[in-house]
Motif scaffolding. Sequence first.
Motif, PDB file in Angstrom:
ATOM      1  N   ALA A 166      39.094  51.752  54.167  1.00  0.00           N
ATOM      2  CA  ALA A 166      39.055  50.547  55.004  1.00  0.00           C
ATOM      3  C   ALA A 166      39.775  49.390  54.327  1.00  0.00           C
ATOM      4  O   ALA A 166      40.496  48.614  54.981  1.00  0.00           O
ATOM      5  CB  ALA A 166      37.601  50.168  55.287  1.00  0.00           C
ATOM      6  N   ALA A 167      39.621  49.269  53.012  1.00  0.00           N
ATOM      7  CA  ALA A 167      40.279  48.196  52.267  1.00  0.00           C
ATOM      8  C   ALA A 167      41.791  48.342  52.332  1.00  0.00           C
ATOM      9  O   ALA A 167      42.520  47.351  52.522  1.00  0.00           O
ATOM     10  CB  ALA A 167      39.810  48.202  50.814  1.00  0.00           C
ATOM     11  N   GLN A 212      34.070  39.781  44.091  1.00  0.00           N
ATOM     12  CA  GLN A 212      35.495  40.091  44.229  1.00  0.00           C
ATOM     13  C   GLN A 212      35.983  40.912  43.043  1.00  0.00           C
ATOM     14  O   GLN A 212      36.777  41.844  43.197  1.00  0.00           O
ATOM     15  CB  GLN A 212      36.307  38.806  44.351  1.00  0.00           C
ATOM     16  CG  GLN A 212      37.806  39.044  44.518  1.00  0.00           C
ATOM     17  CD  GLN A 212      38.598  37.744  44.600  1.00  0.00           C
ATOM     18  OE1 GLN A 212      38.023  36.669  44.687  1.00  0.00           O
ATOM     19  NE2 GLN A 212      39.917  37.844  44.564  1.00  0.00           N
ATOM     20  N   SER A 213      35.517  40.586  41.861  1.00  0.00           N
ATOM     21  CA  SER A 213      35.954  41.322  40.669  1.00  0.00           C
ATOM     22  C   SER A 213      35.496  42.780  40.733  1.00  0.00           C
ATOM     23  O   SER A 213      36.224  43.689  40.313  1.00  0.00           O
ATOM     24  CB  SER A 213      35.425  40.649  39.400  1.00  0.00           C
ATOM     25  OG  SER A 213      34.011  40.603  39.402  1.00  0.00           O
ATOM     26  N   HIS A 214      34.297  43.008  41.270  1.00  0.00           N
ATOM     27  CA  HIS A 214      33.808  44.381  41.435  1.00  0.00           C
ATOM     28  C   HIS A 214      34.719  45.148  42.392  1.00  0.00           C
ATOM     29  O   HIS A 214      35.100  46.301  42.140  1.00  0.00           O
ATOM     30  CB  HIS A 214      32.372  44.364  41.970  1.00  0.00           C
ATOM     31  CG  HIS A 214      31.796  45.725  42.217  1.00  0.00           C
ATOM     32  ND1 HIS A 214      30.783  45.955  43.125  1.00  0.00           N
ATOM     33  CD2 HIS A 214      32.118  46.943  41.701  1.00  0.00           C
ATOM     34  CE1 HIS A 214      30.495  47.247  43.143  1.00  0.00           C
ATOM     35  NE2 HIS A 214      31.292  47.863  42.284  1.00  0.00           N
ATOM     36  N   PHE A 215      35.097  44.497  43.499  1.00  0.00           N
ATOM     37  CA  PHE A 215      35.992  45.122  44.472  1.00  0.00           C
ATOM     38  C   PHE A 215      37.342  45.465  43.836  1.00  0.00           C
ATOM     39  O   PHE A 215      37.858  46.565  44.011  1.00  0.00           O
ATOM     40  CB  PHE A 215      36.192  44.198  45.671  1.00  0.00           C
ATOM     41  CG  PHE A 215      37.362  44.591  46.535  1.00  0.00           C
ATOM     42  CD1 PHE A 215      37.366  45.790  47.233  1.00  0.00           C
ATOM     43  CD2 PHE A 215      38.475  43.756  46.644  1.00  0.00           C
ATOM     44  CE1 PHE A 215      38.455  46.150  48.024  1.00  0.00           C
ATOM     45  CE2 PHE A 215      39.561  44.108  47.431  1.00  0.00           C
ATOM     46  CZ  PHE A 215      39.548  45.318  48.120  1.00  0.00           C
ATOM     47  N   ILE A 216      37.906  44.529  43.089  1.00  0.00           N
ATOM     48  CA  ILE A 216      39.224  44.741  42.478  1.00  0.00           C
ATOM     49  C   ILE A 216      39.172  45.896  41.483  1.00  0.00           C
ATOM     50  O   ILE A 216      40.074  46.750  41.450  1.00  0.00           O
ATOM     51  CB  ILE A 216      39.720  43.449  41.799  1.00  0.00           C
ATOM     52  CG1 ILE A 216      40.021  42.383  42.858  1.00  0.00           C
ATOM     53  CG2 ILE A 216      40.969  43.719  40.961  1.00  0.00           C
ATOM     54  CD1 ILE A 216      40.362  41.017  42.289  1.00  0.00           C
ATOM     55  N   ARG A 217      38.109  45.936  40.665  1.00  0.00           N
ATOM     56  CA  ARG A 217      37.972  47.037  39.694  1.00  0.00           C
ATOM     57  C   ARG A 217      37.857  48.386  40.415  1.00  0.00           C
ATOM     58  O   ARG A 217      38.488  49.372  40.024  1.00  0.00           O
ATOM     59  CB  ARG A 217      36.745  46.812  38.813  1.00  0.00           C
ATOM     60  CG  ARG A 217      36.906  45.706  37.778  1.00  0.00           C
ATOM     61  CD  ARG A 217      35.839  45.810  36.702  1.00  0.00           C
ATOM     62  NE  ARG A 217      34.487  45.788  37.265  1.00  0.00           N
ATOM     63  CZ  ARG A 217      33.802  44.662  37.503  1.00  0.00           C
ATOM     64  NH1 ARG A 217      34.333  43.481  37.223  1.00  0.00           N
ATOM     65  NH2 ARG A 217      32.580  44.729  38.019  1.00  0.00           N
ATOM     66  N   PRO A 219      44.561  45.396  44.420  1.00  0.00           N
ATOM     67  CA  PRO A 219      44.773  45.060  45.829  1.00  0.00           C
ATOM     68  C   PRO A 219      46.023  44.207  46.043  1.00  0.00           C
ATOM     69  O   PRO A 219      46.751  44.405  47.023  1.00  0.00           O
ATOM     70  CB  PRO A 219      43.497  44.289  46.197  1.00  0.00           C
ATOM     71  CG  PRO A 219      42.465  44.806  45.252  1.00  0.00           C
ATOM     72  CD  PRO A 219      43.204  45.051  43.976  1.00  0.00           C
ATOM     73  N   LYS A 220      46.265  43.264  45.140  1.00  0.00           N
ATOM     74  CA  LYS A 220      47.445  42.395  45.263  1.00  0.00           C
ATOM     75  C   LYS A 220      48.720  43.210  45.229  1.00  0.00           C
ATOM     76  O   LYS A 220      49.627  43.016  46.063  1.00  0.00           O
ATOM     77  CB  LYS A 220      47.454  41.363  44.136  1.00  0.00           C
ATOM     78  CG  LYS A 220      48.647  40.419  44.194  1.00  0.00           C
ATOM     79  CD  LYS A 220      48.605  39.410  43.048  1.00  0.00           C
ATOM     80  CE  LYS A 220      49.809  38.478  43.093  1.00  0.00           C
ATOM     81  NZ  LYS A 220      49.803  37.504  41.974  1.00  0.00           N
ATOM     82  N   ARG A 221      48.824  44.123  44.278  1.00  0.00           N
ATOM     83  CA  ARG A 221      50.026  44.948  44.160  1.00  0.00           C
ATOM     84  C   ARG A 221      50.175  45.867  45.372  1.00  0.00           C
ATOM     85  O   ARG A 221      51.277  46.078  45.887  1.00  0.00           O
ATOM     86  CB  ARG A 221      49.947  45.779  42.867  1.00  0.00           C
ATOM     87  CG  ARG A 221      51.131  46.713  42.653  1.00  0.00           C
ATOM     88  CD  ARG A 221      52.433  45.954  42.598  1.00  0.00           C
ATOM     89  NE  ARG A 221      53.561  46.838  42.361  1.00  0.00           N
ATOM     90  CZ  ARG A 221      54.805  46.570  42.733  1.00  0.00           C
ATOM     91  NH1 ARG A 221      55.069  45.430  43.363  1.00  0.00           N
ATOM     92  NH2 ARG A 221      55.784  47.414  42.469  1.00  0.00           N
TER      93      ARG A 221
END
Length: 247
Positions: A195-196, A219-224, A234-236
């Motif tokens: 979904a992300a 947010q940091s948990h999501f990014i990890r 996610p940014k890349r």
Amino acid sequence: MGHYVNEKALRYQEYITREENIRHHTYREERNQFELLRAGDPRALEARQKALANNQPGTVSLDPLRNCKYLMVTNIASACRAAIEGGVDEQRAYGISDLYIQKMDLMEDPEEIECLGNDMFAFYLREVQAAAKKHIVSQHVSLCLDYIYNHLHEAIPVQDLAGLTGLNPSYLSTLFKREMGQSISEYIMAKKMEAARNMLQYTEYSSAEISSILNFSSQSHFIRAFKRYVGETPKRYREKNYRPAGN
């Protein structure tokens, strides 16, 4: 031998497109509906209808009926490929494609062909959804899959799934892993990552917003988690895959 398509012809086609205010599907719109089909996502039907409503068909033949048929053939071919990528048996998918093209070939009404196209797309969607569940042997796990799909924005404790199925949490966990090949928590995380990826590709939600929508603790948990599952931040991922509407 000269080229059948040259710069002059292309310029003229662009002129006609502008004069008649023709807007083709954008790459993003085209990709979105077939990505959703590949995933067995019911929103694929809505995405298809939205794309059809917002755009005029391209002109690949000056004969209106033949033009409609040519465009339908390409649409069926794209849906067939998406279905195969979604797990549908290749020979079955190609057989479906052949039957719909044969049916279309006998039609003389563009509106009837459009209805056939909608039926084709819905048929392939059901096939993808069935393929995703074909190895499931218990109704209990099927109930869990449906619940997880509709509640990715919430916490999904095993106890809640156990209550839904009427099974002991420990037994449900064992059953789920045996049938799905991964634990309940692993499956939920995989679906959140799917979904992300879709939101990063097709929406403008920030990482913070996606993190909140998918019920991550931060947010940091999501990014990890995203980097661990996808292999990049996610940014890349967005930089490589996102295409603004109209591009």
